[in-house]
Design a protein around this motif. Structure first.
Motif, PDB file in Angstrom:
ATOM      1  N   VAL A 172      29.693  48.057  33.764  1.00  0.00           N
ATOM      2  CA  VAL A 172      30.285  49.244  33.154  1.00  0.00           C
ATOM      3  C   VAL A 172      31.582  48.911  32.424  1.00  0.00           C
ATOM      4  CG1 VAL A 172      31.266  51.524  33.623  1.00  0.00           C
ATOM      5  CG2 VAL A 172      29.239  50.760  34.870  1.00  0.00           C
ATOM      6  N   ALA A 173      32.407  48.067  33.014  1.00  0.00           N
ATOM      7  CA  ALA A 173      33.702  47.742  32.412  1.00  0.00           C
ATOM      8  C   ALA A 173      34.169  46.394  32.936  1.00  0.00           C
ATOM      9  CB  ALA A 173      34.732  48.824  32.725  1.00  0.00           C
ATOM     10  N   GLU A 174      35.057  45.770  32.160  1.00  0.00           N
ATOM     11  CA  GLU A 174      35.639  44.483  32.543  1.00  0.00           C
ATOM     12  C   GLU A 174      37.120  44.470  32.214  1.00  0.00           C
ATOM     13  OE1 GLU A 174      33.393  41.568  30.372  1.00  0.00           O
ATOM     14  OE2 GLU A 174      32.215  41.029  32.130  1.00  0.00           O
ATOM     15  N   ARG A 175      37.836  43.621  32.942  1.00  0.00           N
ATOM     16  CA  ARG A 175      39.255  43.412  32.651  1.00  0.00           C
ATOM     17  C   ARG A 175      39.609  41.979  33.030  1.00  0.00           C
ATOM     18  NH1 ARG A 175      43.886  47.893  33.395  1.00  0.00           N
ATOM     19  NH2 ARG A 175      45.616  46.733  32.484  1.00  0.00           N
ATOM     20  N   PHE A 176      40.515  41.377  32.250  1.00  0.00           N
ATOM     21  CA  PHE A 176      40.840  39.966  32.435  1.00  0.00           C
ATOM     22  C   PHE A 176      42.350  39.774  32.593  1.00  0.00           C
ATOM     23  CE2 PHE A 176      36.709  38.211  31.213  1.00  0.00           C
ATOM     24  CZ  PHE A 176      36.155  39.262  30.505  1.00  0.00           C
ATOM     25  N   ARG A 177      42.696  38.718  33.322  1.00  0.00           N
ATOM     26  CA  ARG A 177      44.077  38.257  33.395  1.00  0.00           C
ATOM     27  C   ARG A 177      44.085  36.746  33.543  1.00  0.00           C
ATOM     28  NH1 ARG A 177      47.901  42.549  36.769  1.00  0.00           N
ATOM     29  NH2 ARG A 177      48.136  43.975  34.999  1.00  0.00           N
ATOM     30  N   VAL A 178      45.104  36.142  32.956  1.00  0.00           N
ATOM     31  CA  VAL A 178      45.265  34.688  33.011  1.00  0.00           C
ATOM     32  C   VAL A 178      46.647  34.390  33.572  1.00  0.00           C
ATOM     33  CG1 VAL A 178      45.283  32.548  31.693  1.00  0.00           C
ATOM     34  CG2 VAL A 178      43.747  34.409  31.021  1.00  0.00           C
ATOM     35  N   PHE A 179      46.691  33.484  34.540  1.00  0.00           N
ATOM     36  CA  PHE A 179      47.946  33.054  35.151  1.00  0.00           C
ATOM     37  C   PHE A 179      48.101  31.555  34.906  1.00  0.00           C
ATOM     38  CE2 PHE A 179      46.389  36.728  37.422  1.00  0.00           C
ATOM     39  CZ  PHE A 179      47.509  37.526  37.596  1.00  0.00           C
ATOM     40  N   ASP A 180      49.246  31.176  34.414  1.00  0.00           N
ATOM     41  CA  ASP A 180      49.502  29.763  34.101  1.00  0.00           C
ATOM     42  C   ASP A 180      50.809  29.313  34.733  1.00  0.00           C
ATOM     43  OD1 ASP A 180      47.311  28.914  32.314  1.00  0.00           O
ATOM     44  OD2 ASP A 180      48.079  30.500  31.009  1.00  0.00           O
ATOM     45  N   SER A 181      50.830  28.045  35.109  1.00  0.00           N
ATOM     46  CA  SER A 181      52.048  27.389  35.573  1.00  0.00           C
ATOM     47  C   SER A 181      52.070  26.000  34.944  1.00  0.00           C
ATOM     48  CB  SER A 181      52.063  27.296  37.103  1.00  0.00           C
ATOM     49  OG  SER A 181      51.188  26.275  37.553  1.00  0.00           O
ATOM     50  N   PRO A 182      53.167  25.289  35.051  1.00  0.00           N
ATOM     51  CA  PRO A 182      53.203  23.946  34.454  1.00  0.00           C
ATOM     52  C   PRO A 182      52.142  23.002  35.004  1.00  0.00           C
ATOM     53  CG  PRO A 182      55.428  24.706  34.940  1.00  0.00           C
ATOM     54  CD  PRO A 182      54.497  25.707  35.543  1.00  0.00           C
ATOM     55  N   ASP A 184      49.178  24.256  36.967  1.00  0.00           N
ATOM     56  CA  ASP A 184      47.947  24.901  37.415  1.00  0.00           C
ATOM     57  C   ASP A 184      47.655  26.121  36.548  1.00  0.00           C
ATOM     58  OD1 ASP A 184      45.708  25.317  38.887  1.00  0.00           O
ATOM     59  OD2 ASP A 184      46.714  25.755  40.790  1.00  0.00           O
ATOM     60  N   SER A 185      46.436  26.637  36.672  1.00  0.00           N
ATOM     61  CA  SER A 185      46.052  27.861  35.978  1.00  0.00           C
ATOM     62  C   SER A 185      45.006  28.590  36.802  1.00  0.00           C
ATOM     63  CB  SER A 185      45.503  27.559  34.578  1.00  0.00           C
ATOM     64  OG  SER A 185      44.287  26.841  34.667  1.00  0.00           O
ATOM     65  N   LEU A 186      44.943  29.902  36.609  1.00  0.00           N
ATOM     66  CA  LEU A 186      43.984  30.744  37.315  1.00  0.00           C
ATOM     67  C   LEU A 186      43.547  31.845  36.357  1.00  0.00           C
ATOM     68  CD1 LEU A 186      44.175  32.026  40.954  1.00  0.00           C
ATOM     69  CD2 LEU A 186      43.725  33.645  39.115  1.00  0.00           C
ATOM     70  N   ILE A 187      42.241  32.068  36.272  1.00  0.00           N
ATOM     71  CA  ILE A 187      41.687  33.114  35.409  1.00  0.00           C
ATOM     72  C   ILE A 187      40.961  34.116  36.292  1.00  0.00           C
ATOM     73  CG2 ILE A 187      40.186  33.634  33.455  1.00  0.00           C
ATOM     74  CD1 ILE A 187      40.477  30.720  32.590  1.00  0.00           C
ATOM     75  N   GLN A 188      41.209  35.397  36.049  1.00  0.00           N
ATOM     76  CA  GLN A 188      40.559  36.454  36.830  1.00  0.00           C
ATOM     77  C   GLN A 188      39.798  37.400  35.913  1.00  0.00           C
ATOM     78  OE1 GLN A 188      43.024  39.523  38.586  1.00  0.00           O
ATOM     79  NE2 GLN A 188      41.650  39.774  40.335  1.00  0.00           N
ATOM     80  N   ARG A 189      38.587  37.717  36.326  1.00  0.00           N
ATOM     81  CA  ARG A 189      37.794  38.755  35.662  1.00  0.00           C
ATOM     82  C   ARG A 189      37.349  39.743  36.730  1.00  0.00           C
ATOM     83  NH1 ARG A 189      31.984  37.101  33.673  1.00  0.00           N
ATOM     84  NH2 ARG A 189      31.580  37.413  35.898  1.00  0.00           N
ATOM     85  N   VAL A 190      37.596  41.019  36.494  1.00  0.00           N
ATOM     86  CA  VAL A 190      37.132  42.073  37.393  1.00  0.00           C
ATOM     87  C   VAL A 190      36.127  42.922  36.623  1.00  0.00           C
ATOM     88  CG1 VAL A 190      37.770  44.111  38.729  1.00  0.00           C
ATOM     89  CG2 VAL A 190      39.248  42.093  38.761  1.00  0.00           C
ATOM     90  N   THR A 191      34.953  43.108  37.217  1.00  0.00           N
ATOM     91  CA  THR A 191      33.867  43.853  36.575  1.00  0.00           C
ATOM     92  C   THR A 191      33.467  45.021  37.456  1.00  0.00           C
ATOM     93  OG1 THR A 191      33.052  41.776  35.636  1.00  0.00           O
ATOM     94  CG2 THR A 191      31.573  43.677  35.547  1.00  0.00           C
ATOM     95  N   ARG A 192      33.296  46.173  36.825  1.00  0.00           N
ATOM     96  CA  ARG A 192      32.781  47.338  37.541  1.00  0.00           C
ATOM     97  C   ARG A 192      31.290  47.473  37.242  1.00  0.00           C
ATOM     98  NH1 ARG A 192      35.453  51.387  39.757  1.00  0.00           N
ATOM     99  NH2 ARG A 192      37.309  51.162  38.450  1.00  0.00           N
ATOM    100  N   ALA A 257      35.260  40.638  41.591  1.00  0.00           N
ATOM    101  CA  ALA A 257      36.267  39.772  40.972  1.00  0.00           C
ATOM    102  C   ALA A 257      35.756  38.341  40.975  1.00  0.00           C
ATOM    103  CB  ALA A 257      37.588  39.867  41.723  1.00  0.00           C
ATOM    104  N   GLN A 258      35.864  37.695  39.832  1.00  0.00           N
ATOM    105  CA  GLN A 258      35.555  36.267  39.730  1.00  0.00           C
ATOM    106  C   GLN A 258      36.822  35.545  39.300  1.00  0.00           C
ATOM    107  OE1 GLN A 258      32.888  33.215  36.992  1.00  0.00           O
ATOM    108  NE2 GLN A 258      31.979  35.173  37.547  1.00  0.00           N
ATOM    109  N   LEU A 259      37.169  34.481  40.020  1.00  0.00           N
ATOM    110  CA  LEU A 259      38.375  33.724  39.729  1.00  0.00           C
ATOM    111  C   LEU A 259      38.017  32.264  39.491  1.00  0.00           C
ATOM    112  CD1 LEU A 259      39.149  35.959  42.146  1.00  0.00           C
ATOM    113  CD2 LEU A 259      41.405  34.991  41.761  1.00  0.00           C
TER     114      LEU A 259
END
Length: 288
Positions: A172-182, A184-192, A257-259
């Motif tokens: 139905v819907a998706e939303r994304f966020r990206v987290f970065d550090s010098p 490491d990195s982490l990507i998140q997707r949340v889907t309804r 949520a997929q990370l």
């Protein structure tokens, strides 16, 4: 002896025929009369010019011309009641953002997901349902929006001989966020998902991971841990062409949520990370 001048004058006038005296007098009187008439006319013209100038100077320049009275009675015009005009309504265009809606606005719920009489609800994913910087160690920065590249677990399934059926069913819907550090990195997707599609999606993902038959020898795709947070959760690891990768999947109600996490993430580290993720998802679903 007379002067020479007088002699000359005498010779020039000796033979002239002179007009009679009376004729000379009459001509003189006519010239005098014409002179007096001309002088009188000049005086009259001067007086008229002065009078006209005085009238012009004394006149009111702003005075309106006289109004000619009407010869008939005016016919009264009947009063007309103006018809009010209705201003057209204007709907503002949705502002593009990362609100979690596929169209940038608030999508309606899919028909018949919860029955024909189910009330409509907001299917967008609120920002509060996403991970926050407070959930990670210091040094990370946060960016909203979908990142580029093939980073999802679904993209790895292309390395399997057995391809899954559609894994996007019920989204139905998706939303994304990206987290970065010098470092490491982490990507998140949340889907309804609609209805029970969220649970079905996680089952299909688990099944594909467990049944993946890699094209290349030495490649692998494995469920490393499961059941450590939310309604459902699992840590998936892969090695494709010698490159390791890790994903965490967490379901809370109709949200999944997929990370994409660090390639060396252990089950213990995944457990610590899943707790705040599952708690945040509760802000976007009434299943908690």
């Amino acid at each position: 002896m007379p002067d020479q001048l007088f002699d000359d004058l005498y010779r020039n006038t000796e033979n002239l025929a002179w007009a009679p005296v009376e004729q000379v007098r009459r001509s003189g009187r006519q010239r005098s009369r014409r002179t007096r008439v001309a002088a009188s006319l000049a005086g009259v013209v001067t007086v008229v010019a002065v009078a006209a100038g005085a009238v012009a100077l004394g006149a009111d320049p702003d005075a309106a011309p006289p109004v000619v009275p009407a010869t008939g009675s005016p016919t009264p015009t009947p009063n007309r009641t103006p018809t009010p005009s209705t201003s057209p309504s204007h709907s503002a265009d949705p502002t593009p953002d990362d609100s979690g809606s596929p169209t940038g606005g608030t999508p309606s719920s899919p028909a018949n997901d919860d029955g024909p009489n189910a009330p409509s609800r907001d299917t967008s994913i609120p920002a509060a349902a996403m991970m926050q910087l407070a959930d990670l160690p210091k040094g990370f920065t946060m960016t909203n929006g979908e990142p580029d590249g093939d980073w999802t677990l679904e993209s790895v399934f292309a390395n399997c001989r057995n391809q899954p059926a559609s894994l996007a069913r019920g989204q139905v819907a998706e939303r994304f966020r990206v987290f970065d550090s010098p470092t490491d990195s982490l990507i998140q997707r949340v889907t309804r998902y609609s209805g029970e599609a969220a649970a079905a999606h996680l089952d299909a993902m688990r099944e594909q991971v467990e049944e993946c038959d890699p094209h290349r020898s030495g490649d692998s795709l494995t469920v490393l841990a499961a059941g450590f947070g939310g309604d459902e959760s699992m840590l998936v690891g892969s090695v494709m062409e010698g490159r390791p990768a890790r994903w965490i999947l967490v379901r809370q109600g109709d949200l999944v949520a997929q990370l994409r996490v660090d390639k060396d993430t252990t089950p213990q580290e995944a457990t610590q990370l899943v707790r705040p993720v599952a708690d945040r998802l509760c802000a976007g679903t009434d299943a908690c």
